[in-house]
Design a protein around this motif. Structure first.
Motif, PDB file in Angstrom:
ATOM      1  N   THR A   9      37.297  28.814  11.688  1.00  0.00           N
ATOM      2  CA  THR A   9      36.553  27.976  12.638  1.00  0.00           C
ATOM      3  C   THR A   9      35.558  27.039  11.940  1.00  0.00           C
ATOM      4  O   THR A   9      34.974  26.185  12.589  1.00  0.00           O
ATOM      5  CB  THR A   9      35.770  28.851  13.633  1.00  0.00           C
ATOM      6  OG1 THR A   9      34.818  29.642  12.911  1.00  0.00           O
ATOM      7  CG2 THR A   9      36.706  29.761  14.427  1.00  0.00           C
ATOM      8  N   HIS A  10      35.338  27.238  10.638  1.00  0.00           N
ATOM      9  CA  HIS A  10      34.384  26.452   9.839  1.00  0.00           C
ATOM     10  C   HIS A  10      32.976  26.522  10.426  1.00  0.00           C
ATOM     11  O   HIS A  10      32.285  25.522  10.546  1.00  0.00           O
ATOM     12  CB  HIS A  10      34.845  24.999   9.692  1.00  0.00           C
ATOM     13  CG  HIS A  10      36.207  24.890   9.093  1.00  0.00           C
ATOM     14  ND1 HIS A  10      36.447  25.098   7.750  1.00  0.00           N
ATOM     15  CD2 HIS A  10      37.409  24.633   9.650  1.00  0.00           C
ATOM     16  CE1 HIS A  10      37.736  24.954   7.512  1.00  0.00           C
ATOM     17  NE2 HIS A  10      38.351  24.678   8.631  1.00  0.00           N
ATOM     18  N   THR A  13      35.873  21.227  -7.108  1.00  0.00           N
ATOM     19  CA  THR A  13      34.665  20.739  -6.446  1.00  0.00           C
ATOM     20  C   THR A  13      34.342  21.691  -5.303  1.00  0.00           C
ATOM     21  O   THR A  13      35.173  21.920  -4.427  1.00  0.00           O
ATOM     22  CB  THR A  13      34.869  19.313  -5.910  1.00  0.00           C
ATOM     23  OG1 THR A  13      35.222  18.473  -7.012  1.00  0.00           O
ATOM     24  CG2 THR A  13      33.605  18.792  -5.259  1.00  0.00           C
ATOM     25  N   VAL A  14      33.136  22.237  -5.333  1.00  0.00           N
ATOM     26  CA  VAL A  14      32.710  23.231  -4.350  1.00  0.00           C
ATOM     27  C   VAL A  14      31.642  22.609  -3.460  1.00  0.00           C
ATOM     28  O   VAL A  14      30.602  22.168  -3.948  1.00  0.00           O
ATOM     29  CB  VAL A  14      32.145  24.493  -5.048  1.00  0.00           C
ATOM     30  CG1 VAL A  14      31.709  25.525  -4.022  1.00  0.00           C
ATOM     31  CG2 VAL A  14      33.163  25.065  -6.012  1.00  0.00           C
ATOM     32  N   ASP A  15      31.929  22.565  -2.162  1.00  0.00           N
ATOM     33  CA  ASP A  15      30.954  22.058  -1.193  1.00  0.00           C
ATOM     34  C   ASP A  15      30.033  23.189  -0.772  1.00  0.00           C
ATOM     35  O   ASP A  15      30.417  24.360  -0.758  1.00  0.00           O
ATOM     36  CB  ASP A  15      31.675  21.512   0.054  1.00  0.00           C
ATOM     37  CG  ASP A  15      32.521  20.299  -0.274  1.00  0.00           C
ATOM     38  OD1 ASP A  15      32.177  19.557  -1.213  1.00  0.00           O
ATOM     39  OD2 ASP A  15      33.545  20.092   0.408  1.00  0.00           O
ATOM     40  N   ASP A  16      28.818  22.843  -0.391  1.00  0.00           N
ATOM     41  CA  ASP A  16      27.855  23.822   0.082  1.00  0.00           C
ATOM     42  C   ASP A  16      28.217  24.228   1.505  1.00  0.00           C
ATOM     43  O   ASP A  16      28.741  23.432   2.283  1.00  0.00           O
ATOM     44  CB  ASP A  16      26.445  23.231   0.053  1.00  0.00           C
ATOM     45  CG  ASP A  16      25.370  24.292   0.096  1.00  0.00           C
ATOM     46  OD1 ASP A  16      25.716  25.494   0.041  1.00  0.00           O
ATOM     47  OD2 ASP A  16      24.190  23.933   0.175  1.00  0.00           O
ATOM     48  N   LEU A  17      27.945  25.481   1.846  1.00  0.00           N
ATOM     49  CA  LEU A  17      28.102  25.934   3.224  1.00  0.00           C
ATOM     50  C   LEU A  17      26.986  25.324   4.065  1.00  0.00           C
ATOM     51  O   LEU A  17      25.920  24.987   3.542  1.00  0.00           O
ATOM     52  CB  LEU A  17      28.019  27.465   3.300  1.00  0.00           C
ATOM     53  CG  LEU A  17      29.161  28.252   2.654  1.00  0.00           C
ATOM     54  CD1 LEU A  17      28.848  29.742   2.697  1.00  0.00           C
ATOM     55  CD2 LEU A  17      30.478  27.965   3.336  1.00  0.00           C
ATOM     56  N   GLY A  39      29.460  36.913   3.395  1.00  0.00           N
ATOM     57  CA  GLY A  39      30.902  36.864   3.577  1.00  0.00           C
ATOM     58  C   GLY A  39      31.431  35.488   3.916  1.00  0.00           C
ATOM     59  O   GLY A  39      30.834  34.758   4.695  1.00  0.00           O
ATOM     60  N   VAL A  40      32.578  35.152   3.306  1.00  0.00           N
ATOM     61  CA  VAL A  40      33.307  33.932   3.618  1.00  0.00           C
ATOM     62  C   VAL A  40      34.757  34.341   3.787  1.00  0.00           C
ATOM     63  O   VAL A  40      35.350  34.945   2.888  1.00  0.00           O
ATOM     64  CB  VAL A  40      33.179  32.876   2.506  1.00  0.00           C
ATOM     65  CG1 VAL A  40      34.031  31.658   2.819  1.00  0.00           C
ATOM     66  CG2 VAL A  40      31.723  32.472   2.302  1.00  0.00           C
ATOM     67  N   GLY A  41      35.329  34.050   4.940  1.00  0.00           N
ATOM     68  CA  GLY A  41      36.713  34.435   5.217  1.00  0.00           C
ATOM     69  C   GLY A  41      36.890  34.639   6.701  1.00  0.00           C
ATOM     70  O   GLY A  41      36.358  33.881   7.518  1.00  0.00           O
TER      71      GLY A  41
END
Length: 170
Positions: free
Chosen positions: A163-164, A52-56, A66-68
């Protein structure tokens, strides 16, 4: 394999089959130094996986993809030249995350510079946490007139998984 989902919702990762060999050692009961090996073919299959993938959160306009967790640094060589002499601006992004998805930083050189397409180098390692390493962009520019020029900082906006939240670094 490392996968970075590109859409939200429940996604299915299909099963995968790997063909390999199991090596069996056959010991000679009469001579302990004479062993034989035999390869036995084996096929391993994984189960399908659901993720299950949540939206950013709402993306800023300058989001790089970029995500990380990343850092960025720049280096200009040489910083003092004669007109019509090339300079090299190197921008290196280090960190872990979806490095392959990062867009090239946009560099705004002052007016009066001839700009060439940047070269891109990747140096990644696959770790249990995903890709880790660096992405380097090398920009060549040639100032056409004498003067003192300032090249604005290159920035990178990414979603920080520590930090989300979105962060912009320069």
């Amino acid at each position: 394999y490392v996968v970075y989902p590109q859409k939200t919702g429940t996604l299915q990762i299909p099963s995968m089959t790997v063909q390999g060999y199991l090596t069996e050692v056959i010991r000679d009961p009469f001579d302990p130094f004479m062993n034989m090996t035999r390869e036995i073919p084996r096929q391993l299959t994984t189960k399908e996986l659901d993720i299950t993938v949540d939206d950013l959160p709402q993306r800023p306009a300058n989001y790089s993809g970029g995500v990380g967790h990343f850092s960025i640094k720049g280096k200009l060589e040489p910083s003092k030249v004669k007109e019509n002499t090339p300079i090299t601006l190197t921008i290196t992004i280090n960190g872990h995350g979806n490095l392959k998805m990062l867009r090239q930083p946009i560099i705004t050189f002052p007016q009066g510079f001839d700009i060439y397409d940047p070269k891109q180098r990747e140096d990644f390692t696959l770790t249990p946490d995903g890709l880790e390493g660096s992405l380097t962009f090398e920009y060549i520019a040639v100032p056409q007139k004498r003067g003192n020029y300032e090249i604005p900082a290159a920035s990178l906006t990414y979603y920080d998984t520590n930090t989300h939240d979105y962060r912009t670094i320069a």
